[in-house]
Write a protein that holds these residues in place. Structure first.
Motif, short mmCIF file in Angstrom:
data_model
loop_
_atom_site.label_atom_id
_atom_site.label_comp_id
_atom_site.label_asym_id
_atom_site.label_seq_id
_atom_site.Cartn_x
_atom_site.Cartn_y
_atom_site.Cartn_z
N LEU A 53 -77.80 105.92 32.38
CA LEU A 53 -76.56 105.18 32.16
C LEU A 53 -76.85 103.97 31.29
CD1 LEU A 53 -75.40 105.14 35.91
CD2 LEU A 53 -75.07 106.95 34.23
N ASP A 54 -76.17 103.87 30.17
CA ASP A 54 -76.39 102.80 29.20
C ASP A 54 -75.24 101.80 29.29
OD1 ASP A 54 -77.27 101.22 27.16
OD2 ASP A 54 -77.10 102.74 25.59
N GLU A 55 -75.49 100.66 29.93
CA GLU A 55 -74.49 99.60 30.09
C GLU A 55 -73.16 100.18 30.60
OE1 GLU A 55 -75.12 96.43 29.68
OE2 GLU A 55 -76.78 96.25 28.28
N PRO A 56 -73.16 100.93 31.71
CA PRO A 56 -71.95 101.63 32.11
C PRO A 56 -70.81 100.73 32.56
CG PRO A 56 -73.58 101.76 33.84
CD PRO A 56 -74.26 101.15 32.65
N LEU B 295 -83.71 96.36 32.18
CA LEU B 295 -83.12 95.09 31.81
C LEU B 295 -83.63 94.61 30.47
CD1 LEU B 295 -83.38 93.22 35.22
CD2 LEU B 295 -81.26 93.80 34.04
N GLY B 296 -82.78 93.83 29.82
CA GLY B 296 -83.17 93.18 28.58
C GLY B 296 -81.95 92.59 27.91
N PRO B 297 -82.15 91.57 27.10
CA PRO B 297 -81.02 90.99 26.37
C PRO B 297 -80.47 91.98 25.35
CG PRO B 297 -83.09 90.09 25.56
CD PRO B 297 -83.43 90.93 26.75
N PHE C 71 -81.48 105.84 36.06
CA PHE C 71 -82.07 104.93 35.07
C PHE C 71 -80.89 104.20 34.44
CE2 PHE C 71 -83.71 103.96 30.78
CZ PHE C 71 -84.92 103.36 31.10
N LEU C 72 -80.70 102.93 34.81
CA LEU C 72 -79.49 102.20 34.44
C LEU C 72 -79.86 101.00 33.58
CD1 LEU C 72 -76.58 101.36 36.91
CD2 LEU C 72 -77.22 99.84 35.05
N SER C 73 -79.41 101.05 32.33
CA SER C 73 -79.66 99.97 31.40
C SER C 73 -78.58 98.90 31.55
CB SER C 73 -79.66 100.51 29.96
OG SER C 73 -79.53 99.47 29.02
N SER C 74 -79.00 97.63 31.54
CA SER C 74 -78.03 96.55 31.64
C SER C 74 -78.66 95.25 31.15
CB SER C 74 -77.58 96.38 33.10
OG SER C 74 -76.63 95.32 33.21
N HIS C 75 -77.81 94.32 30.74
CA HIS C 75 -78.29 92.96 30.50
C HIS C 75 -77.77 92.02 31.59
CE1 HIS C 75 -74.28 92.98 28.61
NE2 HIS C 75 -74.26 91.69 28.84
N LEU C 76 -77.09 92.58 32.59
CA LEU C 76 -76.50 91.81 33.69
C LEU C 76 -77.36 92.00 34.93
CD1 LEU C 76 -72.78 92.84 33.08
CD2 LEU C 76 -73.93 90.76 32.28
N GLY D 73 -87.50 97.33 35.12
CA GLY D 73 -88.30 97.27 33.90
C GLY D 73 -87.61 96.32 32.95
N VAL D 74 -88.37 95.44 32.32
CA VAL D 74 -87.80 94.42 31.43
C VAL D 74 -88.32 94.66 30.02
CG1 VAL D 74 -87.53 91.96 30.96
CG2 VAL D 74 -87.68 92.76 33.33
N LEU D 75 -87.39 94.81 29.09
CA LEU D 75 -87.70 95.03 27.68
C LEU D 75 -87.20 93.84 26.88
CD1 LEU D 75 -88.77 97.43 25.78
CD2 LEU D 75 -86.35 97.86 25.32
N ASP D 76 -88.02 93.37 25.94
CA ASP D 76 -87.60 92.27 25.08
C ASP D 76 -88.26 92.44 23.72
OD1 ASP D 76 -86.29 89.78 24.47
OD2 ASP D 76 -88.23 88.80 24.63
#
Length: 303
Positions: A153-156, A35-37, A184-189, A201-204
């Motif tokens: 998956l990047d913002e799928p 997760l992260g903006p 491993f799923l990247s999202s901002h939602l 995991g939160v990245l900022d």
């Protein structure tokens, strides 16, 4: 606990942005929400994981093997859905399947055909005529038909309508249940991950803010309302992430890892906890980012 992804001290720099000392661990068989903006560095991190960019510092291991040294073996076991489709739009759906099948020894034509029918994708349809939702489904189909042990998956589901999002996530979870694959799923939602992610995991701003089990993230971040203490207590039993004036009087504290027994510890130190407020998952995410940014503003890192 074995790990499908291990990252230690990852560093990368470009004009105006840097990843700084990123550490993360994705347990084998887990669904990990990254997760992260927007602009936090999620896509950059993924590109580094897959060897599409070279880090300036740190170590990366996928499926127990080092990146980039073992990339051919790693990529043969990894399905990838990028944020933007990387398909040849002059091909038809059927031709795209045949093209991708040629690159993967583990390609499963029966799975590919079953998913194509489930997703209502016609073999003769040119890719340039597909909607965004149809392209998203095709990208996931191509990844799943490789029979990967790891899915990145990047913002799928970004920009997809609710029906397309539901169909895509249902197919993904069915595959995970069948094969025990790691995701491993990247999202901002964040609400999208709440139902099925095991870890978060939160990245900022290019830094890892937190890495914890979803259950801990869901239940462990609280807002305490306390009288203004004369001094902050030493070594509290749960990290105090943020302290600020409370409009109702006293202070509001954001804490992580709260348990009911902690109220007694605060009372013993002369701090009466008047209220323990629950946060929904999105509030917890926003407050965690806000607390981290406030701390960072007080102790800026060197450029």
């Amino acid at each position: 606990m074995s790990a499908a992804i291990e990252v230690r001290g990852l560093g990368w720099r470009a004009p105006g942005f840097a990843l700084r000392g990123v550490d993360l661990t994705v347990p084998a068989g887990a669904v990990y929400g990254f997760l992260g903006p927007n602009g936090a560095g999620k896509s950059t991190t993924i590109r580094l994981l897959l060897g599409l960019e070279r880090p300036e510092a740190g170590d990366i291991r996928l499926l127990g093997e080092p990146v980039p040294d073992a990339l051919p073996r790693i990529l043969g076991r990894t399905g990838y859905v990028p944020e933007r489709p990387h398909l040849y739009h002059h091909l038809t759906v059927g031709e795209a399947l045949d093209y991708h099948a040629a690159f993967f020894e583990r390609w499963d034509p029966s799975r590919a055909d079953r998913l194509r029918r489930e997703f209502a994708l016609r073999e003769a349809s040119p890719l340039r005529t597909l909607s965004k939702g149809e392209l998203g489904k095709l990208m996931l189909l191509l990844a799943l038909a490789q029979q990967p042990d790891l899915l990145i998956l990047d913002e799928p589901t970004d920009g997809l309508d609710p029906v397309a999002r539901r169909d895509l996530l249902a197919a993904l979870l069915a595959y995970v249940e069948e094969r025990g694959a790691t995701v491993f799923l990247s999202s901002h939602l964040i609400h999208e991950l709440e139902r099925f992610a095991d870890w978060v995991g939160v990245l900022d701003g290019g830094r890892m803010v937190a890495e914890l089990r979803m259950e801990e993230f869901r239940r462990g971040i609280k807002r305490l309302r306390v009288p203004r203490p004369a001094a902050a207590p030493d070594a509290p039993p749960c990290p105090v992430l943020l302290r600020e004036p409370d409009p109702l009087g006293g202070e509001a504290w954001l804490v992580r890892g709260w348990e009911a027994a902690h109220a007694a510890w605060f009372a013993e130190h002369g701090i009466a906890v008047r209220e323990v407020g629950d946060l929904d998952l999105e509030e917890a995410f926003v407050e965690l980012l806000r607390a981290t940014r406030a701390a960072r503003a007080l102790t800026p890192s060197p450029a």
